[in-house]
Design a protein around this motif. Sequence first.
Motif, PDB file in Angstrom:
ATOM      1  N   UNK A 206     -23.098   9.899  24.759  1.00 61.78           N
ATOM      2  CA  UNK A 206     -23.029   9.234  23.302  1.00 61.78           C
ATOM      3  C   UNK A 206     -22.974  10.575  22.470  1.00 61.78           C
ATOM      4  N   UNK A 207     -21.808  10.377  21.452  1.00 63.82           N
ATOM      5  CA  UNK A 207     -21.767  11.636  20.584  1.00 63.82           C
ATOM      6  C   UNK A 207     -21.661  11.077  19.248  1.00 63.82           C
ATOM      7  N   UNK A 208     -21.663  11.922  18.157  1.00 60.53           N
ATOM      8  CA  UNK A 208     -21.524  11.440  16.787  1.00 60.53           C
ATOM      9  C   UNK A 208     -20.052  11.419  16.447  1.00 60.53           C
ATOM     10  N   UNK A 209     -19.844  10.361  15.805  1.00 61.09           N
ATOM     11  CA  UNK A 209     -18.466  10.164  15.288  1.00 61.09           C
ATOM     12  C   UNK A 209     -18.013  10.365  13.855  1.00 61.09           C
ATOM     13  N   UNK A 210     -17.473   9.581  13.248  1.00 56.21           N
ATOM     14  CA  UNK A 210     -16.881   9.890  11.863  1.00 56.21           C
ATOM     15  C   UNK A 210     -17.581   8.931  10.626  1.00 56.21           C
ATOM     16  N   UNK A 211     -17.781   9.245   9.506  1.00 50.38           N
ATOM     17  CA  UNK A 211     -18.474   8.486   8.647  1.00 50.38           C
ATOM     18  C   UNK A 211     -17.499   7.537   8.183  1.00 50.38           C
ATOM     19  N   UNK A 212     -18.004   6.339   7.578  1.00 49.58           N
ATOM     20  CA  UNK A 212     -17.169   5.334   6.746  1.00 49.58           C
ATOM     21  C   UNK A 212     -16.829   5.893   5.402  1.00 49.58           C
ATOM     22  N   UNK A 213     -15.725   6.627   5.339  1.00 49.58           N
ATOM     23  CA  UNK A 213     -15.288   7.118   3.886  1.00 49.58           C
ATOM     24  C   UNK A 213     -14.024   6.801   3.647  1.00 49.58           C
ATOM     25  N   UNK A 214     -13.696   6.426   2.423  1.00 58.00           N
ATOM     26  CA  UNK A 214     -12.419   5.966   1.604  1.00 58.00           C
ATOM     27  C   UNK A 214     -11.321   7.080   2.052  1.00 58.00           C
ATOM     28  N   UNK A 215     -11.738   8.229   2.112  1.00 61.07           N
ATOM     29  CA  UNK A 215     -10.611   9.191   2.239  1.00 61.07           C
ATOM     30  C   UNK A 215      -9.741   9.020   3.456  1.00 61.07           C
ATOM     31  N   UNK A 216     -10.211   8.523   4.321  1.00 62.86           N
ATOM     32  CA  UNK A 216      -9.603   8.147   5.856  1.00 62.86           C
ATOM     33  C   UNK A 216      -8.512   7.329   5.426  1.00 62.86           C
ATOM     34  N   UNK A 217      -8.800   6.193   4.634  1.00 63.08           N
ATOM     35  CA  UNK A 217      -7.725   5.217   4.549  1.00 63.08           C
ATOM     36  C   UNK A 217      -6.677   5.816   3.567  1.00 63.08           C
ATOM     37  N   UNK A 218      -7.169   6.551   2.451  1.00 65.20           N
ATOM     38  CA  UNK A 218      -6.348   7.197   1.709  1.00 65.20           C
ATOM     39  C   UNK A 218      -5.356   8.059   2.392  1.00 65.20           C
ATOM     40  N   UNK A 219      -5.504   8.874   3.448  1.00 66.22           N
ATOM     41  CA  UNK A 219      -4.815   9.643   4.049  1.00 66.22           C
ATOM     42  C   UNK A 219      -3.663   8.806   4.817  1.00 66.22           C
ATOM     43  N   UNK A 220      -3.855   7.722   5.326  1.00 66.12           N
ATOM     44  CA  UNK A 220      -2.901   7.105   6.111  1.00 66.12           C
ATOM     45  C   UNK A 220      -1.272   7.175   5.598  1.00 66.12           C
ATOM     46  N   UNK A 221      -1.027   6.648   4.429  1.00 62.03           N
ATOM     47  CA  UNK A 221       0.089   6.623   4.001  1.00 62.03           C
ATOM     48  C   UNK A 221       1.199   7.885   3.908  1.00 62.03           C
ATOM     49  N   UNK A 222       0.218   8.989   3.857  1.00 66.18           N
ATOM     50  CA  UNK A 222       1.103  10.381   4.307  1.00 66.18           C
ATOM     51  C   UNK A 222       1.007  10.831   5.448  1.00 66.18           C
ATOM     52  N   UNK A 223       0.145  10.318   6.479  1.00 65.13           N
ATOM     53  CA  UNK A 223       0.108  10.841   7.626  1.00 65.13           C
ATOM     54  C   UNK A 223      -0.882  12.181   7.452  1.00 65.13           C
TER      55      UNK A 223
END
Length: 264
Positions: A206-223
Amino acid sequence: MSTVAQKPHIIVFANEKGGTGKSTTAVHVAIALEARGAKVSALDLDHRQRTMGRYLDNRLATAKRTGRELNIPRHATHDGESLDRFTETVASLAEGADFLVIDTPGRDDPFARIAAQKADTLVTPMNDSFVDFDLIGQVDPVTYKVTRPSFYAELIWDARKARAKADGSTIDWVVLRNRVQHIEARNMRRVSEALDQLAKRVGFRIIPGLGERVIYRELFPKGLTMLDAREFGEMGLAHVAARQELREMMAALGLPEPAMPLFA
């Protein structure tokens, strides 16, 4: 830590439930490995959603549009139908690669099962909730004690046995806990205790992952990823915290070490 062998280290991201951040995490791991000097290939097995493939296509388009040099893994998307094409694509992407990152669909899929058997590292992202925990195990509704592993956990167990029989290798199964901000603390503690119980029974880390951050969704269109700091201009606290989460996650994965340091 050992160095990367001639045969690529295969990292498979697999979870039959959607909405766990699987594809976003897979892309970030692939880019992070490239950032530290590894040769990385990526294969998207979800020909319907094609999230990883589109993410990397967007990244390539951004590099061409801006003239920026971005780390972009070789990547392809499977058609979801042909075993011959799957075999040929895996062989082609594996050639000359240090790592092959495979993103699987958020549903039961025959090619995802084949990929799981090929994995050196199998990553199952999940959110801190019993809805997601149900994928790998069942708990008593009163005591929250684990009653039995789920069908998916048994499937991975079978994949590990098949891999050991095929070539004597072991599959490092990693359950990656992505944090969901609205989950209350007592429930997170119960999920954590249940995960610890199940990990001892079926043998995953078991390891720590990523937080629920809006920034990840905002990064997708630009890859873009959290590693592309110069593309953000001035970074806010959310960016800094997210980059630290990524550092911790990459360290916890314990992948073979390429020559260059991470985030050099």
